[in-house]
Design a protein around this motif. Sequence first.
Motif: not given
Length: 83
Positions: A27-43
């Motif tokens: 349903k979408g793309l998994l994104v992260c910024d490395g700070k608030h949204r970490r690679i272990e739990k992408p949005k």
Amino acid sequence: MYIGQIVCSTSGHDKGCLMVVVGEQNKGLLVCDGKHRRIEKPKCKNIKHLKFLDFKLDAEQYKTNKAIRKAIFEIFKGYKEEA
């Protein structure tokens, strides 16, 4: 196709934040910024809520949270887009 692409969020609480695409879901793309949204739990973000920028990272540049933060900072020098 999108993996490694730098995007800017256009909606939600993270509006205006620069992130990198680290995966795809049905349903979408998994994104992260490395700070608030970490690679272990992408949005998971809907594609229509993202603005695709003309920058793409190599595989080494988005392996760790620190590498993602460093790559985004080096490219944009701390720039936060107002969407």
